[in-house]
Motif scaffolding. Structure first.
Motif, short mmCIF file in Angstrom:
data_model
loop_
_atom_site.label_atom_id
_atom_site.label_comp_id
_atom_site.label_asym_id
_atom_site.label_seq_id
_atom_site.Cartn_x
_atom_site.Cartn_y
_atom_site.Cartn_z
N ALA A 1 35.94 37.32 41.81
CA ALA A 1 34.72 38.12 41.93
C ALA A 1 33.68 37.59 40.96
CB ALA A 1 35.03 39.58 41.63
N THR A 2 32.43 37.67 41.36
CA THR A 2 31.35 37.25 40.47
C THR A 2 30.04 37.92 40.88
OG1 THR A 2 30.27 35.34 39.43
CG2 THR A 2 30.75 35.14 41.78
N LEU A 3 29.13 38.00 39.94
CA LEU A 3 27.76 38.43 40.20
C LEU A 3 26.88 37.80 39.14
CD1 LEU A 3 26.98 40.67 37.85
CD2 LEU A 3 28.07 42.26 39.40
N ARG A 4 25.56 37.90 39.37
CA ARG A 4 24.63 37.42 38.35
C ARG A 4 23.62 38.50 38.04
NH1 ARG A 4 20.78 33.06 41.59
NH2 ARG A 4 19.45 34.62 42.56
N ILE A 5 23.11 38.44 36.82
CA ILE A 5 22.12 39.39 36.31
C ILE A 5 20.92 38.61 35.80
CG2 ILE A 5 21.65 41.12 34.54
CD1 ILE A 5 23.79 42.05 36.52
N ASN A 6 19.73 39.09 36.16
CA ASN A 6 18.50 38.55 35.58
C ASN A 6 17.79 39.68 34.86
OD1 ASN A 6 18.83 36.74 38.27
ND2 ASN A 6 17.93 35.59 36.59
N PRO B 1 37.50 37.16 49.95
CA PRO B 1 37.96 37.94 51.10
C PRO B 1 39.36 38.52 50.93
CG PRO B 1 36.91 35.92 51.84
CD PRO B 1 37.02 35.83 50.34
N GLU B 2 40.24 37.81 50.28
CA GLU B 2 41.63 38.27 50.18
C GLU B 2 41.82 39.47 49.25
OE1 GLU B 2 41.24 34.58 47.50
OE2 GLU B 2 40.52 35.21 49.47
N ILE B 3 40.80 39.85 48.49
CA ILE B 3 40.95 41.02 47.62
C ILE B 3 40.05 42.18 48.03
CG2 ILE B 3 41.74 39.66 45.63
CD1 ILE B 3 38.77 40.38 44.53
N ARG C 1 44.30 47.45 42.06
CA ARG C 1 45.70 47.01 42.04
C ARG C 1 45.86 45.68 41.31
NH1 ARG C 1 46.61 47.77 48.28
NH2 ARG C 1 45.42 49.66 48.40
N LEU C 2 44.76 45.09 40.96
CA LEU C 2 44.79 43.83 40.22
C LEU C 2 44.20 44.05 38.84
CD1 LEU C 2 43.47 41.25 42.86
CD2 LEU C 2 45.82 41.53 42.08
N PRO C 3 44.89 43.66 37.78
CA PRO C 3 44.31 43.79 36.44
C PRO C 3 43.28 42.67 36.22
CG PRO C 3 46.50 42.83 36.31
CD PRO C 3 46.25 43.14 37.75
N MET C 4 42.02 43.03 36.33
CA MET C 4 40.95 42.03 36.26
C MET C 4 40.61 41.70 34.81
SD MET C 4 40.33 41.24 39.38
CE MET C 4 38.78 40.34 39.29
N GLN C 5 40.29 40.44 34.60
CA GLN C 5 39.81 39.95 33.31
C GLN C 5 38.38 39.49 33.54
OE1 GLN C 5 41.74 36.36 32.02
NE2 GLN C 5 41.14 36.67 29.90
N TRP C 6 37.42 40.09 32.83
CA TRP C 6 36.00 39.80 33.03
C TRP C 6 35.47 38.89 31.94
CZ3 TRP C 6 34.72 41.08 37.69
CH2 TRP C 6 35.33 42.17 38.30
N THR C 7 34.66 37.92 32.34
CA THR C 7 33.99 37.01 31.43
C THR C 7 32.49 37.13 31.70
OG1 THR C 7 35.85 35.47 31.53
CG2 THR C 7 33.76 34.60 30.69
N GLY D 1 35.19 37.35 37.40
CA GLY D 1 36.40 38.16 37.38
C GLY D 1 37.60 37.40 37.91
N ARG D 2 38.64 37.38 37.10
CA ARG D 2 39.91 36.74 37.46
C ARG D 2 41.04 37.74 37.25
NH1 ARG D 2 38.79 31.13 37.45
NH2 ARG D 2 36.87 30.65 36.34
N ALA D 3 42.17 37.51 37.89
CA ALA D 3 43.36 38.34 37.70
C ALA D 3 44.53 37.43 37.36
CB ALA D 3 43.65 39.16 38.96
N PRO D 4 44.55 36.90 36.12
CA PRO D 4 45.53 35.87 35.76
C PRO D 4 46.98 36.33 35.84
CG PRO D 4 44.32 36.59 33.82
CD PRO D 4 43.66 37.22 35.02
#
Length: 157
Positions: A68-73, A91-93, A4-10, A55-58
Motif C-alpha cells: 500500500a502507498t499514498l502521497r501527500i503534498n 489487489p491481493e490485499i 488481518r495483516l500487521p502493517m509496517q508504515w514508512t 506500507g508493508r507486512a513483513p
C-alpha cells in the motif's frame, strides 16, 4: 474493520526514499493505475514535492513486498489545502481494511506535519463511502479524470 495483516508504515519525503522504495512505490502504482485501470501519466512533478507513505507486512506471507502507498503534498502545491493522492493497495490485499488503515495513517501524518490543515482529495467516485467514513465530505459534482469518475472531497480537522 481490523486488519488481518500487521502493517509496517514508512513515511518519507521524496528525496529520502531509497532507490528500492521509490521503485516499489512506482511499480505498485503502475500495476494498479496503469495496467488495471488504464494508461495515463502516473509519475509526475508532484511526486518530487511529496511525502510518501509506504506500507508493508513483513511478518506475513507477502514478505517485504510493498502492499500500500499514498502521497501527500503540502498546502499550496496542488490545492490550497494539503492534498492526499495516489492512494493504492495491491489487489491481493483488498477487502482486508488496509485501504482504511492507509488513509487513516495518511490523515495522522498530515496532522503531524501540517497541523490544523484541511485535506483535499480527488477520489474515485465509487470510494466516496469509504472516504466519507473517515470524515471526508464530497464537495464537487462527479467528473472524469483519466476516464474514471471522480469527485473532490474535503476533510476538515
Amino acid at each position: 474493520m481490523t486488519t488481518r495483516l500487521p502493517m509496517q508504515w514508512t513515511w518519507k519525503q521524496f528525496e529520502d526514499l531509497t532507490p528500492h522504495e521509490l521503485h516499489d512505490a512506482l511499480a505498485l502504482r503502475c500495476r494498479v493505475f496503469i495496467l488495471e485501470q488504464g494508461p495515463y501519466q502516473d509519475p509526475d512533478e508532484y511526486d518530487k514535492r511529496s511525502w510518501h507513505l509506504l506500507g508493508r507486512a513483513p511478518a506475513s506471507s507477502h514478505g517485504d513486498a510493498l502492499l500500500a502507498t499514498l502521497r501527500i503534498n503540502g498546502p499550496g502545491v496542488i490545492y490550497p489545502e494539503a492534498a492526499m493522492g495516489r492512494v493504492v493497495c495491491a489487489p491481493e490485499i483488498r477487502g482486508l481494511g488496509i485501504g482504511l488503515e492507509l488513509v487513516s495513517e495518511g490523515i495522522a501524518q498530515i496532522a503531524r506535519v501540517f497541523p490544523d490543515q484541511s485535506i483535499r482529495i480527488s477520489a474515485q467516485a465509487h470510494l466516496q463511502r469509504m472516504y466519507g467514513g473517515l470524515g471526508f465530505q464530497t464537495v464537487s459534482d462527479e467528473y472524469l479524470e483519466d476516464g474514471i469518475p471522480h469527485v473532490e472531497m474535503l476533510y476538515v480537522p
